[in-house]
Write a protein that holds these residues in place. Sequence first.
Motif, PDB file in Angstrom:
ATOM      1  N   UNK A   7     -71.045  91.328  68.547  1.00 48.82           N
ATOM      2  CA  UNK A   7     -71.683  92.250  69.890  1.00 48.82           C
ATOM      3  C   UNK A   7     -72.770  91.102  70.023  1.00 48.82           C
ATOM      4  N   UNK A   8     -72.996  92.027  71.348  1.00 48.57           N
ATOM      5  CA  UNK A   8     -74.490  90.750  72.189  1.00 48.57           C
ATOM      6  C   UNK A   8     -75.195  90.132  70.737  1.00 48.57           C
ATOM      7  N   UNK A   9     -75.196  91.367  69.989  1.00 44.15           N
ATOM      8  CA  UNK A   9     -76.554  91.219  69.681  1.00 44.15           C
ATOM      9  C   UNK A   9     -76.276  89.776  67.822  1.00 44.15           C
ATOM     10  N   UNK A  10     -75.227  89.111  68.316  1.00 45.15           N
ATOM     11  CA  UNK A  10     -75.645  88.417  67.085  1.00 45.15           C
ATOM     12  C   UNK A  10     -74.063  87.051  67.748  1.00 45.15           C
ATOM     13  N   UNK A  11     -73.987  87.305  69.282  1.00 47.86           N
ATOM     14  CA  UNK A  11     -73.520  86.574  69.661  1.00 47.86           C
ATOM     15  C   UNK A  11     -74.078  85.337  71.168  1.00 47.86           C
ATOM     16  N   UNK A  12     -73.764  84.329  71.318  1.00 45.03           N
ATOM     17  CA  UNK A  12     -74.392  83.670  72.928  1.00 45.03           C
ATOM     18  C   UNK A  12     -75.475  83.368  71.984  1.00 45.03           C
ATOM     19  N   UNK A  13     -76.112  83.594  73.244  1.00 50.21           N
ATOM     20  CA  UNK A  13     -78.234  83.481  73.416  1.00 50.21           C
ATOM     21  C   UNK A  13     -78.243  83.290  71.758  1.00 50.21           C
ATOM     22  N   UNK A  14     -77.669  84.766  71.321  1.00 49.08           N
ATOM     23  CA  UNK A  14     -78.544  85.658  70.061  1.00 49.08           C
ATOM     24  C   UNK A  14     -78.188  85.210  68.724  1.00 49.08           C
ATOM     25  N   UNK A  15     -76.494  84.249  69.380  1.00 43.52           N
ATOM     26  CA  UNK A  15     -76.218  83.263  67.334  1.00 43.52           C
ATOM     27  C   UNK A  15     -77.535  83.509  66.003  1.00 43.52           C
ATOM     28  N   UNK A  16     -77.366  83.837  65.258  1.00 44.20           N
ATOM     29  CA  UNK A  16     -78.203  83.134  64.027  1.00 44.20           C
ATOM     30  C   UNK A  16     -77.983  81.883  64.265  1.00 44.20           C
ATOM     31  N   UNK A  17     -79.413  81.164  63.492  1.00 45.03           N
ATOM     32  CA  UNK A  17     -79.052  79.807  63.350  1.00 45.03           C
ATOM     33  C   UNK A  17     -79.542  80.006  61.487  1.00 45.03           C
ATOM     34  N   UNK A  18     -80.756  80.569  60.940  1.00 46.44           N
ATOM     35  CA  UNK A  18     -80.749  79.995  59.749  1.00 46.44           C
ATOM     36  C   UNK A  18     -80.510  78.186  58.982  1.00 46.44           C
ATOM     37  N   UNK A  19     -81.058  77.598  60.038  1.00 47.25           N
ATOM     38  CA  UNK A  19     -81.355  76.761  59.830  1.00 47.25           C
ATOM     39  C   UNK A  19     -83.241  76.614  59.250  1.00 47.25           C
TER      40      UNK A  19
END
Length: 487
Positions: A7-19
């Motif tokens: 969903x949009x909360x985890x994709x596109x500009x909102x994809x998690x980075x976690x780095x």
Amino acid sequence: MAHFPTNPGFTGAMRPVRLQGDIVDVEIEGEVPDTLDGAFYRVHPDPQFTPKYPDDQFFNGDGMVSMFRFKGGKVDFKQRFAQTDKWKLENAAGKALFGAYRNHLTDDPAVAGQIRGTANTNVMVHAGKLYAMKEDSPLLLMDPLSLDTFGYTDFGGKQASQTFCAHPKIDPATGNMCAFSYMSKGPLTLDMSYMEISPAGELLSEIPFKNKYLCMMHDFGVTEDYVVFNVMPCITGLDRLEKNMPYFGFDHAMPVWMAVLPRKEGATAKDMRWFQAPHNCFTGHVMNAFNDGTKVCFDLPIAAKNSFPFFPDVTGAPFDPVGGMSYLTRWTVDMASNRDSFEKVEKLSNQADEFPRIDDRYATRAYRHGWMLVFDVTKPYEGPGGAFMAITNTLTHIDLATGREKSWWAGPQCGVQEPCFIPKSANAPEGEGWVVALVDNHVTNYSDLCIFDAQHVDEGPIGRARLPIRIRQGLHGNFASAAQMGA
Ligand code: V55
Ligand code: FE
């Protein structure tokens, strides 16, 4: 195997980075003032593991703290997870154990009774420590130089309240941190408190009181003589948790209050005055508050309707994106009047805005300069689908003496994160210095930390520290001088 929700909360500009990592001597475009000696700290939610529920709230991600260390015209970057108790338990298990946002009923029984905090909302150096904050939990202490986590504190057993807010203020007169707690006696309790913490990190006072109803208490105001709370019906309750509904919902039928507590020796809940706002509304982040005698002014963006689509209307009414836009507003009440209504409501800006900031040396006082993010909906956006909320695409300086605004649009591919003012020197006049803000390019997936001349943001950044990665959308941050950092 990490399968994030689609969903949009985890994709596109909102994809998690976690780095997590370090970049020494970040690539610079333009110039970084070589007199700048200190660090900008900020935090964003980033889930360490895939969430237990695919409709997980953005606000539920683990706190990822970024540090931009300025010295001699160079910038070093460091990024680490806040190692909360939750982060450590899940890291050891290799998976999420805690469930939905603020809903302990959805947790793995193995973590029953553990502190659920994510430390994902604000970071600020005080008393030689980096304070990492989430309003549902105690204060988490980190090392301002290494970003290592020390752990939660209750101020040596002195703090009775079980939680610590994410929007403390520093009183420039005393150096005390002014903070509050809500749901102080545990989840879904009406108990709150007002606290002051000395520059040495000692809890000096804690005044308990009760709220009018159970709701999100996110930010507040402090003046020289008063503490100010905005109570708005972003409500919750056990029934919502039992049904695993979004933790908060907005109730347009409920009253909104401005509550004022005197800051004086021996003040108690009995001294609190409750002033009712003329209309139901959504109250956002606080720019500043100040008092002129008994007249108390409270500056914050206000929206006619709910601003949080992810905490929907309790009646099921659809989200209204226009009504949800907020505008910087000044509320004035008079502690000398015996009425429970406002003296005045003044709209201070006609641009939809949020994330207001000031020259923090003027916190609690009459002030002139403000900075904020603007949602300029007239501008095009080329980012991927999956933009999470309306895009804060513009940085604005507002001169409250003249009403004049100067704005810089970040371009069709970019969003701007919360700005932070840095004074040119300790005794520079109000508003003389720089503003820093992360500018995220949602198309190239790179973020730049941009540095502006604070009163000329319309001229664009004077310098950019260009990261080779994107920093996820975040919440709040603050600058600390080298002396404050202990560097
Ligand atoms: C806010 C943010 C939060 C939260 C409650 O912006 C309110 C408001 C990042 O987490 O838990
Ligand atoms: Fe906030």
